[in-house]
Each structure stands twice: as structure tokens, then as C-alpha cells.
Design a protein around this motif. Sequence first.
Motif, PDB file in Angstrom:
ATOM      1  N   ARG A  26      78.363 -31.863 -88.235  1.00  0.00           N
ATOM      2  CA  ARG A  26      77.723 -32.951 -87.499  1.00  0.00           C
ATOM      3  C   ARG A  26      77.082 -33.904 -88.507  1.00  0.00           C
ATOM      4  O   ARG A  26      76.380 -33.467 -89.420  1.00  0.00           O
ATOM      5  N   PRO A  50      79.595 -29.509 -81.340  1.00  0.00           N
ATOM      6  CA  PRO A  50      79.176 -30.729 -80.647  1.00  0.00           C
ATOM      7  C   PRO A  50      78.667 -30.471 -79.237  1.00  0.00           C
ATOM      8  O   PRO A  50      79.081 -29.523 -78.580  1.00  0.00           O
ATOM      9  N   ARG A  52      77.646 -33.743 -77.164  1.00  0.00           N
ATOM     10  CA  ARG A  52      78.215 -34.956 -76.585  1.00  0.00           C
ATOM     11  C   ARG A  52      78.765 -35.836 -77.701  1.00  0.00           C
ATOM     12  O   ARG A  52      78.193 -36.878 -78.009  1.00  0.00           O
ATOM     13  N   PRO A  53      79.883 -35.408 -78.299  1.00  0.00           N
ATOM     14  CA  PRO A  53      80.412 -36.177 -79.422  1.00  0.00           C
ATOM     15  C   PRO A  53      80.957 -37.527 -78.971  1.00  0.00           C
ATOM     16  O   PRO A  53      81.634 -37.623 -77.951  1.00  0.00           O
ATOM     17  N   GLU A  67      77.266 -37.473 -82.613  1.00  0.00           N
ATOM     18  CA  GLU A  67      76.876 -37.454 -81.206  1.00  0.00           C
ATOM     19  C   GLU A  67      76.590 -38.881 -80.721  1.00  0.00           C
ATOM     20  O   GLU A  67      76.260 -39.766 -81.515  1.00  0.00           O
ATOM     21  N   GLU A  68      76.697 -39.075 -79.411  1.00  0.00           N
ATOM     22  CA  GLU A  68      76.455 -40.383 -78.798  1.00  0.00           C
ATOM     23  C   GLU A  68      75.123 -40.986 -79.224  1.00  0.00           C
ATOM     24  O   GLU A  68      75.047 -42.162 -79.575  1.00  0.00           O
TER      25      GLU A  68
END
Length: 105
Positions: A26, A50, A52-53, A67-68
Motif C-alpha cells: 500500500r 486493500p 477500497r483501492p 486507497e481512495e
Amino acid sequence: MNMEISQAAAAWFKKELDLKNGDYIRLFPRYSSGGGLHPGFSLGIGTEAPGRPAIQVEQDGIVFYMEEQDLWYMEGYGLTIVYSEADDDIEYKYEAKSVPGGVQV
């Protein structure tokens, strides 16, 4: 935002972090005395799966993602991660992206 990881950089991550095929890296902004794109922030790394990739790239069996909620850091830029043999380390290379009309952001 686009993200590219060189095969040599992925191999460095595997060696340094003892990663296996199917593991995750990440990338996220973190407070830092140095700086990357934004003063006081740099890219951090973690090895968790992940949630919310928003973007992910697989290289050499490892999935690299952001992530978002972390995409603000890269807004208007692309990221390439390469290996520096001279430093035996990775380098983050940021490239400003053009928007329609030829304007760079």
C-alpha cells in the motif's frame, strides 16, 4: 493518476520486505520532515491488503495500490517507482499529467 512499478523495483520490495507472490504494497501519504509532492508529506508504504483501492498495479507477483482516500496526494501526477542500483534503493518519480487543451496540472 497512473502508476508504474519497474520489475527491478518490485524485486527490491520483495527482497527488503520478505514478500511472496500475492502480497500487497500500500502506498499512502504520511507526515514527513522531507517532502515529495506536498511539503510536509511523503509516500509511506505498508504491507496490508486493500480495503477500497482506487488504483492498483501488479508487478512481479506483488500488487501495489493506493486507497481512495489517499489519491489527493497524487492528483495531477503519475507515479513511477524504479530501482536505483547505485543506491540499492527505490526512487519515486512524479510526472505532471496534461489535461485536455495541453495544460499541465
